[in-house]
Write a protein that holds these residues in place. Structure first.
Motif, PDB file in Angstrom:
ATOM      1  N   ILE A  55      49.152  80.606  65.328  1.00 27.27           N
ATOM      2  CA  ILE A  55      48.132  79.586  65.544  1.00 27.27           C
ATOM      3  C   ILE A  55      48.768  78.209  65.668  1.00 27.27           C
ATOM      4  CG2 ILE A  55      46.162  78.403  64.476  1.00 27.27           C
ATOM      5  CD1 ILE A  55      45.380  81.074  63.235  1.00 27.27           C
ATOM      6  N   ASP A  56      49.850  77.985  64.911  1.00 27.48           N
ATOM      7  CA  ASP A  56      50.481  76.671  64.859  1.00 27.48           C
ATOM      8  C   ASP A  56      50.982  76.218  66.227  1.00 27.48           C
ATOM      9  OD1 ASP A  56      51.009  74.498  63.263  1.00 27.48           O
ATOM     10  OD2 ASP A  56      53.067  75.109  62.815  1.00 27.48           O
ATOM     11  N   VAL A  57      51.205  77.154  67.141  1.00 29.84           N
ATOM     12  CA  VAL A  57      51.665  76.772  68.479  1.00 29.84           C
ATOM     13  C   VAL A  57      50.639  75.889  69.181  1.00 29.84           C
ATOM     14  CG1 VAL A  57      50.684  78.740  69.743  1.00 29.84           C
ATOM     15  CG2 VAL A  57      52.750  77.644  70.591  1.00 29.84           C
ATOM     16  N   PHE A  58      49.359  76.009  68.823  1.00 32.23           N
ATOM     17  CA  PHE A  58      48.320  75.216  69.464  1.00 32.23           C
ATOM     18  C   PHE A  58      48.365  73.756  69.031  1.00 32.23           C
ATOM     19  CE2 PHE A  58      46.689  79.579  69.361  1.00 32.23           C
ATOM     20  CZ  PHE A  58      46.512  79.776  70.709  1.00 32.23           C
ATOM     21  N   ALA A  59      49.113  73.450  67.960  1.00 31.57           N
ATOM     22  CA  ALA A  59      49.223  72.068  67.508  1.00 31.57           C
ATOM     23  C   ALA A  59      50.317  71.310  68.241  1.00 31.57           C
ATOM     24  CB  ALA A  59      49.505  72.031  65.997  1.00 31.57           C
ATOM     25  N   ASP A  60      51.125  71.995  69.007  1.00 26.34           N
ATOM     26  CA  ASP A  60      52.236  71.369  69.712  1.00 26.34           C
ATOM     27  C   ASP A  60      51.713  70.654  70.957  1.00 26.34           C
ATOM     28  OD1 ASP A  60      54.588  70.604  70.867  1.00 26.34           O
ATOM     29  OD2 ASP A  60      55.237  72.621  71.419  1.00 26.34           O
ATOM     30  N   ILE A  61      51.769  69.325  70.933  1.00 26.36           N
ATOM     31  CA  ILE A  61      51.264  68.549  72.067  1.00 26.36           C
ATOM     32  C   ILE A  61      52.366  67.638  72.601  1.00 26.36           C
ATOM     33  CG2 ILE A  61      48.830  68.635  71.455  1.00 26.36           C
ATOM     34  CD1 ILE A  61      49.181  65.928  70.095  1.00 26.36           C
ATOM     35  N   GLY A  62      53.586  68.100  72.556  1.00 26.25           N
ATOM     36  CA  GLY A  62      54.720  67.332  73.046  1.00 26.25           C
ATOM     37  C   GLY A  62      54.725  67.242  74.560  1.00 26.25           C
ATOM     38  N   PRO A  63      55.777  66.626  75.118  1.00 25.66           N
ATOM     39  CA  PRO A  63      55.858  66.470  76.570  1.00 25.66           C
ATOM     40  C   PRO A  63      55.983  67.805  77.281  1.00 25.66           C
ATOM     41  CG  PRO A  63      57.943  65.877  75.527  1.00 25.66           C
ATOM     42  CD  PRO A  63      56.951  66.073  74.426  1.00 25.66           C
ATOM     43  N   ALA A  64      55.527  67.839  78.520  1.00 20.24           N
ATOM     44  CA  ALA A  64      55.622  69.062  79.312  1.00 20.24           C
ATOM     45  C   ALA A  64      57.090  69.427  79.519  1.00 20.24           C
ATOM     46  CB  ALA A  64      54.939  68.872  80.655  1.00 20.24           C
ATOM     47  N   PRO A  65      57.454  70.701  79.372  1.00 21.39           N
ATOM     48  CA  PRO A  65      58.849  71.108  79.557  1.00 21.39           C
ATOM     49  C   PRO A  65      59.298  70.885  80.994  1.00 21.39           C
ATOM     50  CG  PRO A  65      57.418  73.028  79.384  1.00 21.39           C
ATOM     51  CD  PRO A  65      56.575  71.836  79.059  1.00 21.39           C
ATOM     52  N   ALA A  66      60.540  70.448  81.166  1.00 23.94           N
ATOM     53  CA  ALA A  66      60.988  70.080  82.516  1.00 23.94           C
ATOM     54  C   ALA A  66      62.423  70.488  82.784  1.00 23.94           C
ATOM     55  CB  ALA A  66      60.819  68.576  82.722  1.00 23.94           C
ATOM     56  N   SER A  67      62.890  71.570  82.179  1.00 18.79           N
ATOM     57  CA  SER A  67      64.253  72.037  82.406  1.00 18.79           C
ATOM     58  C   SER A  67      64.273  73.058  83.541  1.00 18.79           C
ATOM     59  CB  SER A  67      64.803  72.681  81.135  1.00 18.79           C
ATOM     60  OG  SER A  67      64.834  71.765  80.070  1.00 18.79           O
ATOM     61  N   LEU A 220      51.405  84.881  86.533  1.00 19.46           N
ATOM     62  CA  LEU A 220      51.767  83.515  86.165  1.00 19.46           C
ATOM     63  C   LEU A 220      52.065  82.738  87.441  1.00 19.46           C
ATOM     64  CD1 LEU A 220      54.322  84.320  83.323  1.00 19.46           C
ATOM     65  CD2 LEU A 220      51.883  83.821  83.056  1.00 19.46           C
ATOM     66  N   HIS A 221      51.518  81.532  87.543  1.00 21.01           N
ATOM     67  CA  HIS A 221      51.792  80.646  88.671  1.00 21.01           C
ATOM     68  C   HIS A 221      52.531  79.432  88.118  1.00 21.01           C
ATOM     69  CE1 HIS A 221      48.937  82.936  91.222  1.00 21.01           C
ATOM     70  NE2 HIS A 221      48.286  83.092  90.074  1.00 21.01           N
ATOM     71  N   LEU A 222      53.758  79.224  88.564  1.00 25.21           N
ATOM     72  CA  LEU A 222      54.643  78.241  87.938  1.00 25.21           C
ATOM     73  C   LEU A 222      55.194  77.254  88.952  1.00 25.21           C
ATOM     74  CD1 LEU A 222      56.559  80.807  85.722  1.00 25.21           C
ATOM     75  CD2 LEU A 222      54.807  79.188  84.937  1.00 25.21           C
ATOM     76  N   PRO A 223      55.541  76.039  88.477  1.00 24.64           N
ATOM     77  CA  PRO A 223      56.078  75.011  89.376  1.00 24.64           C
ATOM     78  C   PRO A 223      57.581  75.171  89.583  1.00 24.64           C
ATOM     79  CG  PRO A 223      55.826  74.105  87.175  1.00 24.64           C
ATOM     80  CD  PRO A 223      55.292  75.520  87.114  1.00 24.64           C
ATOM     81  N   ILE A 224      58.053  74.613  90.677  1.00 27.93           N
ATOM     82  CA  ILE A 224      59.487  74.599  90.990  1.00 27.93           C
ATOM     83  C   ILE A 224      60.144  73.418  90.268  1.00 27.93           C
ATOM     84  CG2 ILE A 224      61.153  74.167  92.850  1.00 27.93           C
ATOM     85  CD1 ILE A 224      59.338  75.628  94.726  1.00 27.93           C
ATOM     86  N   PHE A 225      61.375  73.621  89.833  1.00 32.59           N
ATOM     87  CA  PHE A 225      62.158  72.521  89.267  1.00 32.59           C
ATOM     88  C   PHE A 225      62.692  71.644  90.391  1.00 32.59           C
ATOM     89  CE2 PHE A 225      66.299  70.718  88.140  1.00 32.59           C
ATOM     90  CZ  PHE A 225      65.930  69.951  87.048  1.00 32.59           C
ATOM     91  N   VAL A 226      62.464  70.349  90.260  1.00 32.77           N
ATOM     92  CA  VAL A 226      62.993  69.374  91.209  1.00 32.77           C
ATOM     93  C   VAL A 226      63.816  68.371  90.426  1.00 32.77           C
ATOM     94  CG1 VAL A 226      62.454  67.583  92.904  1.00 32.77           C
ATOM     95  CG2 VAL A 226      61.033  69.642  92.764  1.00 32.77           C
ATOM     96  N   ASP A 227      65.090  68.240  90.770  1.00 31.43           N
ATOM     97  CA  ASP A 227      65.984  67.300  90.088  1.00 31.43           C
ATOM     98  C   ASP A 227      65.738  65.902  90.653  1.00 31.43           C
ATOM     99  OD1 ASP A 227      67.951  65.862  88.890  1.00 31.43           O
ATOM    100  OD2 ASP A 227      69.548  67.317  89.260  1.00 31.43           O
ATOM    101  N   THR A 228      64.939  65.114  89.936  1.00 30.58           N
ATOM    102  CA  THR A 228      64.572  63.787  90.432  1.00 30.58           C
ATOM    103  C   THR A 228      65.748  62.819  90.445  1.00 30.58           C
ATOM    104  OG1 THR A 228      63.861  63.175  88.193  1.00 30.58           O
ATOM    105  CG2 THR A 228      62.181  64.027  89.694  1.00 30.58           C
ATOM    106  N   GLU A 229      66.786  63.105  89.639  1.00 36.84           N
ATOM    107  CA  GLU A 229      67.937  62.188  89.594  1.00 36.84           C
ATOM    108  C   GLU A 229      68.779  62.282  90.851  1.00 36.84           C
ATOM    109  OE1 GLU A 229      70.185  62.774  86.104  1.00 36.84           O
ATOM    110  OE2 GLU A 229      68.549  62.248  84.723  1.00 36.84           O
ATOM    111  N   THR A 230      68.775  63.462  91.497  1.00 36.84           N
ATOM    112  CA  THR A 230      69.609  63.631  92.676  1.00 36.84           C
ATOM    113  C   THR A 230      68.795  63.578  93.959  1.00 36.84           C
ATOM    114  OG1 THR A 230      69.405  66.041  92.590  1.00 36.84           O
ATOM    115  CG2 THR A 230      71.256  65.041  91.408  1.00 36.84           C
TER     116      THR A 230
END
Length: 232
Positions: A55-67, A220-230
């Motif tokens: 249940i505790d996983v529902f309390a996690d409201i950190g930033p969206a993962p971006a690796s 599952l429908h997931l986004p592509i990783f885009v390296d914004t630094e490059t």
């Protein structure tokens, strides 16, 4: 609401630890049937603790993962974990992967947790049907999410499907299958698919399913990783 969940989880853990400790002390000084009852107490306390952790996983409201994540490595990790636990014993697991898929934007451990939950459910269902699971990845154009109730919006072209040939999800549960405490299993806690929906939402992704006898598919429908630094 998320803060309340975190506080309640913390406050419940403390008395549970005390109950478990007291039961272990009692177990050391009793015999026979009484000892079995103290073990029942510790087992049930452990079960409640595990549920609180989920249940505790529902309390996690950190930033969206971006690796950057190779989704096939996440699939392989989840499969190895379940194989080592015997979850796939006697089942046929078919892999239908697109090896050319780009990297997913996400969190490796979070995606592994999603896949563990979906594969374990598929394995349990397949045992009641034709004993086959299909793991499929593909690239599809055009899947897009609105920003409403999500961390971000965007195209979600990477699709991961977990399919089983079990009996299917009962019609009366299909509209609420991702809600907490909804389960088709006799001893289930009904948090696995709720956790899947939460983690997928944190990724800015989506999860859906189709189900009929001998064919249930979670996608599952997931986004592509885009390296914004490059990126130019």
């Amino acid at each position: 609401a998320a803060g309340m969940v975190a506080v309640l989880a913390h406050e419940v853990r403390n008395p549970l630890a005390g109950i478990r400790g007291a039961a272990q002390i009692i177990e050391s000084v009793v015999e026979g049937e009484e000892k079995a009852l103290t073990r029942l107490i510790t087992d049930e306390v452990d079960r409640i603790s595990n549920m609180i952790q989920r249940i505790d996983v529902f309390a996690d409201i950190g930033p969206a993962p971006a690796s950057p994540v190779n989704i096939h490595e996440a699939l392989e990790r989840a499969r190895r974990v379940l194989e080592s636990a015997g979850a796939f014993d006697g089942l046929q697991v078919v892999e239908a992967y697109d090896p050319s898929l780009p990297l997913v934007r996400g969190d490796f451990e979070g995606l592994v947790q999603i896949l563990l939950n979906l594969m374990k459910n598929a394995a349990d269902a397949a045992r009641e049907g034709g004993n086959e699971i299909v793991l499929r990845t593909s690239y599809r154009h055009g899947m897009r999410l609105a920003a409403e109730r999500r961390r971000d919006s965007g195209v979600l072209p990477i699709v991961v499907e977990v399919q089983d040939n079990g009996p299917g999800i009962p019609d009366d549960l299909q509209e609420v299958i991702f809600d907490p405490f909804v389960t088709t299993k006799q001893n289930g806690h009904g948090l696995g698919l709720a956790v899947v929906a939460k983690i997928v939402g944190d990724h800015g992704g989506a999860v859906d399913f189709s189900s009929e006898p001998h064919r249930t598919v979670f996608a599952l429908h997931l986004p592509i990783f885009v390296d914004t630094e490059t990126r130019a």
